[in-house]
Design a protein around this motif. Sequence first.
Motif, PDB file in Angstrom:
ATOM      1  N   PRO A  47       0.768  -1.242   0.000  1.00  0.00           N
ATOM      2  CA  PRO A  47       0.000   0.000   0.000  1.00  0.00           C
ATOM      3  C   PRO A  47       0.801   1.296   0.000  1.00  0.00           C
ATOM      4  O   PRO A  47       0.202   2.367  -0.001  1.00  0.00           O
ATOM      5  N   THR A  48       2.118   1.240  -0.002  1.00  0.00           N
ATOM      6  CA  THR A  48       2.855   2.500   0.045  1.00  0.00           C
ATOM      7  C   THR A  48       2.811   3.193  -1.316  1.00  0.00           C
ATOM      8  O   THR A  48       2.942   2.558  -2.360  1.00  0.00           O
ATOM      9  N   VAL A  49       2.614   4.492  -1.282  1.00  0.00           N
ATOM     10  CA  VAL A  49       2.476   5.281  -2.504  1.00  0.00           C
ATOM     11  C   VAL A  49       3.723   5.155  -3.383  1.00  0.00           C
ATOM     12  O   VAL A  49       3.621   4.957  -4.592  1.00  0.00           O
ATOM     13  N   ALA A  50       4.891   5.226  -2.770  1.00  0.00           N
ATOM     14  CA  ALA A  50       6.147   5.158  -3.536  1.00  0.00           C
ATOM     15  C   ALA A  50       6.256   3.839  -4.294  1.00  0.00           C
ATOM     16  O   ALA A  50       6.628   3.816  -5.469  1.00  0.00           O
ATOM     17  N   ALA A  51       5.928   2.739  -3.634  1.00  0.00           N
ATOM     18  CA  ALA A  51       6.015   1.424  -4.283  1.00  0.00           C
ATOM     19  C   ALA A  51       5.001   1.299  -5.404  1.00  0.00           C
ATOM     20  O   ALA A  51       5.307   0.769  -6.481  1.00  0.00           O
ATOM     21  N   VAL A  52       3.800   1.808  -5.179  1.00  0.00           N
ATOM     22  CA  VAL A  52       2.764   1.747  -6.206  1.00  0.00           C
ATOM     23  C   VAL A  52       3.147   2.598  -7.415  1.00  0.00           C
ATOM     24  O   VAL A  52       3.028   2.166  -8.556  1.00  0.00           O
ATOM     25  N   GLN A  53       3.657   3.811  -7.169  1.00  0.00           N
ATOM     26  CA  GLN A  53       4.084   4.670  -8.285  1.00  0.00           C
ATOM     27  C   GLN A  53       5.186   3.994  -9.086  1.00  0.00           C
ATOM     28  O   GLN A  53       5.142   3.997 -10.330  1.00  0.00           O
ATOM     29  N   LYS A  54       6.158   3.432  -8.424  1.00  0.00           N
ATOM     30  CA  LYS A  54       7.259   2.758  -9.116  1.00  0.00           C
ATOM     31  C   LYS A  54       6.735   1.585  -9.941  1.00  0.00           C
ATOM     32  O   LYS A  54       7.134   1.394 -11.098  1.00  0.00           O
TER      33      LYS A  54
END
Length: 59
Positions: A47-54
């Motif tokens: 659920p982390t935004v950074a991981a999802v964006q990547k």
Amino acid sequence: MADDKSQSGGQDRTRINIHEDYELRDWSKKLGVTAEQLKAAVQAVGPTVAAVQKHLETK
């Protein structure tokens, strides 16, 4: 425990809760993907935004 919508910021900005309709709508719009694409990304990388964006950038 329910999400306290009066307490936003901090960790709320770094995580995506796909079980809240308003978060799904807002994050989908911000990231330029459909709700289904966002759900799949969160299930794939968490659920982390950074991981999802990547994850979305590599698709």
